[in-house]
Design an enzyme around this catalytic site. Structure first.
Site, mmCIF file in Angstrom:
data_model
loop_
_atom_site.group_PDB
_atom_site.id
_atom_site.type_symbol
_atom_site.label_atom_id
_atom_site.label_comp_id
_atom_site.label_asym_id
_atom_site.label_seq_id
_atom_site.Cartn_x
_atom_site.Cartn_y
_atom_site.Cartn_z
ATOM 1 N N HIS A 1 0.861 -1.192 0.000
ATOM 2 C CA HIS A 1 0.000 0.000 0.000
ATOM 3 C C HIS A 1 0.894 1.238 0.000
ATOM 4 O O HIS A 1 2.125 1.112 -0.004
ATOM 5 C CB HIS A 1 -1.000 -0.029 1.163
ATOM 6 C CG HIS A 1 -0.394 -0.078 2.538
ATOM 7 N ND1 HIS A 1 0.372 0.942 3.055
ATOM 8 C CD2 HIS A 1 -0.443 -1.022 3.506
ATOM 9 C CE1 HIS A 1 0.748 0.628 4.281
ATOM 10 N NE2 HIS A 1 0.279 -0.572 4.579
ATOM 11 N N HIS B 1 4.013 1.642 2.291
ATOM 12 C CA HIS B 1 5.260 0.999 1.863
ATOM 13 C C HIS B 1 5.918 1.810 0.749
ATOM 14 O O HIS B 1 7.128 2.029 0.747
ATOM 15 C CB HIS B 1 4.995 -0.423 1.351
ATOM 16 C CG HIS B 1 4.236 -1.284 2.315
ATOM 17 N ND1 HIS B 1 2.990 -1.794 2.035
ATOM 18 C CD2 HIS B 1 4.532 -1.690 3.571
ATOM 19 C CE1 HIS B 1 2.562 -2.497 3.071
ATOM 20 N NE2 HIS B 1 3.478 -2.453 4.023
ATOM 21 N N CYS C 1 3.334 -10.524 19.357
ATOM 22 C CA CYS C 1 2.386 -9.955 18.387
ATOM 23 C C CYS C 1 2.784 -10.445 17.006
ATOM 24 O O CYS C 1 3.865 -10.109 16.515
ATOM 25 C CB CYS C 1 2.387 -8.427 18.432
ATOM 26 S SG CYS C 1 1.384 -7.721 17.089
ATOM 27 N N CYS D 1 3.299 -7.568 14.426
ATOM 28 C CA CYS D 1 4.629 -6.933 14.537
ATOM 29 C C CYS D 1 5.744 -7.963 14.403
ATOM 30 O O CYS D 1 6.898 -7.592 14.285
ATOM 31 C CB CYS D 1 4.816 -6.247 15.888
ATOM 32 S SG CYS D 1 3.697 -4.900 16.245
ATOM 33 N N CYS E 1 -1.799 -4.849 21.559
ATOM 34 C CA CYS E 1 -0.687 -4.208 20.839
ATOM 35 C C CYS E 1 -1.207 -2.877 20.292
ATOM 36 O O CYS E 1 -2.215 -2.862 19.578
ATOM 37 C CB CYS E 1 -0.228 -5.103 19.689
ATOM 38 S SG CYS E 1 0.771 -4.216 18.477
ATOM 39 N N HIS F 1 -1.368 -2.895 16.278
ATOM 40 C CA HIS F 1 -2.339 -3.757 15.593
ATOM 41 C C HIS F 1 -3.711 -3.805 16.257
ATOM 42 O O HIS F 1 -4.646 -4.399 15.712
ATOM 43 C CB HIS F 1 -1.751 -5.165 15.400
ATOM 44 C CG HIS F 1 -0.627 -5.151 14.407
ATOM 45 N ND1 HIS F 1 0.687 -4.954 14.767
ATOM 46 C CD2 HIS F 1 -0.639 -5.223 13.043
ATOM 47 C CE1 HIS F 1 1.438 -4.921 13.673
ATOM 48 N NE2 HIS F 1 0.663 -5.082 12.623
ATOM 49 N N LYS G 1 -2.639 4.424 11.709
ATOM 50 C CA LYS G 1 -1.690 3.979 10.691
ATOM 51 C C LYS G 1 -2.424 3.229 9.582
ATOM 52 O O LYS G 1 -3.195 2.311 9.862
ATOM 53 C CB LYS G 1 -0.666 3.053 11.346
ATOM 54 C CG LYS G 1 0.389 2.517 10.407
ATOM 55 C CD LYS G 1 1.360 1.626 11.161
ATOM 56 C CE LYS G 1 2.334 0.964 10.219
ATOM 57 N NZ LYS G 1 2.543 -0.440 10.486
ATOM 58 N N LYS H 1 -3.130 -2.729 5.688
ATOM 59 C CA LYS H 1 -3.956 -3.694 4.956
ATOM 60 C C LYS H 1 -4.839 -4.475 5.930
ATOM 61 O O LYS H 1 -5.986 -4.758 5.641
ATOM 62 C CB LYS H 1 -3.051 -4.666 4.200
ATOM 63 C CG LYS H 1 -2.576 -4.112 2.886
ATOM 64 C CD LYS H 1 -3.546 -4.457 1.780
ATOM 65 C CE LYS H 1 -3.106 -3.758 0.496
ATOM 66 N NZ LYS H 1 -3.955 -4.085 -0.625
HETATM 67 N N1 MSP Z 1 9.449 -6.725 7.476
HETATM 68 C C1 MSP Z 1 9.538 -5.681 8.430
HETATM 69 C C2 MSP Z 1 10.792 -4.853 8.203
HETATM 70 C C3 MSP Z 1 12.067 -5.632 8.234
HETATM 71 S S1 MSP Z 1 13.428 -4.624 7.897
HETATM 72 C C4 MSP Z 1 14.715 -5.535 8.303
HETATM 73 C C5 MSP Z 1 8.327 -4.779 8.321
HETATM 74 N N2 MSP Z 1 7.651 -4.842 7.186
HETATM 75 S S2 MSP Z 1 6.339 -4.005 6.874
HETATM 76 O O1 MSP Z 1 5.971 -4.385 5.540
HETATM 77 O O2 MSP Z 1 5.369 -4.204 7.888
HETATM 78 O O3 MSP Z 1 6.714 -2.509 6.966
HETATM 79 C C6 MSP Z 1 7.761 -2.026 6.182
HETATM 80 C C7 MSP Z 1 7.847 -0.527 6.255
HETATM 81 O O4 MSP Z 1 6.665 0.062 5.766
HETATM 82 C C8 MSP Z 1 8.068 -0.007 7.664
HETATM 83 O O5 MSP Z 1 9.077 1.007 7.635
HETATM 84 C C9 MSP Z 1 6.757 0.606 8.007
HETATM 85 O O6 MSP Z 1 6.890 1.686 8.876
HETATM 86 C C10 MSP Z 1 6.300 1.084 6.633
HETATM 87 N N3 MSP Z 1 4.879 1.310 6.660
HETATM 88 C C11 MSP Z 1 3.883 0.392 6.753
HETATM 89 N N4 MSP Z 1 2.699 1.069 6.893
HETATM 90 C C12 MSP Z 1 2.939 2.395 6.894
HETATM 91 C C13 MSP Z 1 2.151 3.534 6.928
HETATM 92 N N5 MSP Z 1 0.842 3.489 7.054
HETATM 93 N N6 MSP Z 1 2.771 4.733 6.802
HETATM 94 C C14 MSP Z 1 4.130 4.844 6.596
HETATM 95 N N7 MSP Z 1 4.895 3.795 6.569
HETATM 96 C C15 MSP Z 1 4.343 2.558 6.807
HETATM 97 O O7 MSP Z 1 8.058 -4.042 9.241
#
Ligand code: MSP
Length: 538
Positions: free
Chosen positions: A29, A32, A138, A141, A163, A166, A319, A322
């Protein structure tokens, strides 16, 4: 320049930037895409500073979350991740126009082998032991939680601890694990961060991490015995390495950690590691600023230079995610506004490091006022006037006066201010500096009234000077905005007839303010509008 010389090989060390690797339990989304876009803009900027750059992104494929998603989807975890990587995560890089140098998957053998080597090393150094774990976990997380991490639930979770990210209670784990002796690094981490306060940014993130470390660090599981989807613990293959202690290592394994120093991979490691910037969301700061450097200390490897924690994209004050069904796919926005406007909007409208809310209305309003009416209109007026008054051939500036000198000076300070802001990851300030320069050029057009000058042959030299000044200003804008909006700036570069100056991506930021680079006599063409006015939002 922040590049330094790598001692081992004598080669220039790359400016090395990473994004987190994304969980492939689901499709991407815009949260990311936000991190990837920021990393892409920053690395393109550093490339245009003449630095050697390495930009890594990738995916985090192991762990309970991905394993459960695969089970729910009725396929094996490997089939699940292969499908999502191929059809969602690789394509989104094209969608946002990211120019990453590498893409790591944690299921790749190069990663798995080097992760195992790393943990063997940490164990040999005496920082791993076996013990039972009991406590909350969690899955969202993928994190062992402490009581202090949880908050009281409301509604259906009234009376339970949940959490905060989440919004759900954790699962209670009880399993035999291998532990990493994190507690041994409390004092060393404090000393490291006291000596290097710039290593965690912004300041609020630094303070949060320092207070967590000062509270004392407890040892933490580095393996899972009740999970099967992961990298086997080399000395006890019935357990897998805890997903975060596999994932964090991607930053080092992808550039050759654990390979023979005389091999090409080993040389890359010497010329790339340590990372200059780990970009992360604030939710994963503790992993990157506490666990990760402690792991590296335990293995005897150099520490990353900076972890920068950005804020969240919010929906309804929470936040975007998905799992809460609030995720917006990047293509939903990019199909309408284009990738350049997407990149522009998120880095301009939200101060990097703070949370921000996305709204179609705000995006539409900024697109119209700043891109269509601001830069787009300036470019189409300039190219149209060179067409109308000079048959499309760029005239010479032979009658420079005060107004031209003022713009030239403004460009010098604009370039310096933008550079200082961008390298400090203050994207919004950097972009605003260029935007203000565009406004000044638009103001210059209004004041000089070239359409009036065109009526009197006696004003010919002034007309030509004004047209040259506008086009030369746009040349500088194309260079300064190229890291942010590479497709549209390429179009502008072509319209200005600037190709003779070389590739746009090779134009240096430190030379951008040298006036008079656009050669007199080039063909200037009015192409398609850079930012056409758009009708309704989708
Ligand atoms: N897999 C772990 C990261 C491992 S790094 C060694 C993870 N993955 S994640 O897909 O959940 O998140 C990846 C990144 O996307 C994180 O930096 C997270 O903060 C960012 N985001 C996920 N949702 C977000 C928002 N709604 N807004 C901004 N960034 C967000 O965590």
């Amino acid at each position: 320049m922040s590049s330094t010389v790598a001692a081992e090989s004598g080669a220039e060390k790359a400016f090395y930037l990473t994004t987190p690797i994304y969980y492939v339990n689901d499709a991407p989304h815009i949260g990311h895409a936000y991190t990837t876009t920021a990393g892409d803009v920053l690395t393109r900027w550093h490339r245009q500073r003449g630095e050697k750059v390495w930009f890594l992104t990738g995916v985090d494929e192991h762990g309970t979350k991905v394993q459960r998603a695969a089970v729910a989807g009725g396929v094996t975890p490997q089939q699940w991740v292969d499908n999502l990587v191929e059809n969602e995560w690789l394509p989104v890089l094209q969608t946002v126009d990211a120019a990453n140098d590498d893409f790591i998957r944690t299921t790749e053998p190069r990663h798995a082998e080097r992760v195992q080597r790393f943990w063997e090393q940490v164990r040999e150094h005496g920082f791993v032991y076996s013990a039972p774990y009991e406590g909350p976990y969690c899955v969202g997380c993928e994190e062992f939680k402490f009581a202090a991490d949880l908050v009281p639930g409301t509604g259906e979770y009234e009376g339970q601890q949940i959490c905060p990210v989440h919004g759900r209670p954790c699962e209670q784990l009880q399993e035999e694990n291998w532990f990493f002796q994190l507690s041994a690094f409390t004092e060393r981490l404090i000393a490291h961060y006291e000596a290097n306060p710039e290593a965690i940014q912004p300041r609020s993130a630094y303070n949060e991490v320092m207070s967590f470390i000062r509270g004392g660090l407890a040892d933490i599981s580095m393996s899972r015995s009740s999970v099967s989807w992961g990298i086997p613990v080399p000395w006890e293959p019935s357990q897998v390495i805890y997903v975060w202690f596999d994932a964090l290592l991607n930053y080092a394994t992808a550039v050759g950690y654990g390979t023979d120093p005389s091999s090409p991979e080993g040389e890359q490691y010497a010329n790339t590691w340590p990372a200059d910037v780990h970009l992360v969301g604030k939710d994963i700061l503790r992993f990157h600023a506490v666990y990760w450097p402690a792991m590296l200390m335990a293995a005897g490897a150099p520490l990353p230079r900076k972890v920068f924690a950005h804020g969240w994209l919010l929906v309804g004050g929470e936040k975007m995610s998905k799992s809460k069904l609030t995720g917006i796919a990047p293509s939903q926005i990019i199909d309408h506004f284009g990738s350049d406007a997407f990149r522009y909007y998120f880095l301009r409208a939200i101060a990097f490091g703070q949370d921000g809310s996305f709204s179609w209305e705000d995006m539409s309003a900024r697109y119209t006022s700043e891109l269509a009416n601001g830069l787009g209109n300036l470019a189409s007026r300039a190219t149209a006037m060179v067409g109308r008054y000079c048959e499309g051939i760029l005239p010479a500036a032979t009658a420079n006066g005060e107004a031209e000198r003022a713009l030239q000076e403004l460009l010098v300070s604009t370039a310096a201010n933008a550079d200082a802001a961008m390298v400090a990851l203050d994207f919004s300030t950097g972009i605003t500096a260029v935007k203000e320069f565009i406004e000044a050029v638009n103001g210059y057009v209004t004041e000089q009234e070239p359409w009036v000058l065109a009526k009197d042959p006696a004003d010919r030299a002034r007309l030509e000077t004004v047209l040259y000044t506008i086009c030369e200003s746009l040349r500088a804008v194309a260079v300064l905005y190229n890291p942010l909006m590479p497709k549209k700036m390429q179009d502008l570069w072509g319209q200005l007839g600037a190709d003779g100056l070389g590739a746009l991506a090779e134009q240096r930021i430190d030379g951008v303010a040298v006036w008079g680079q656009l050669p007199v006599g080039v063909s200037v063409t009015k192409g398609d509008s850079l930012f056409p006015r758009l009708e309704d939002t989708p």
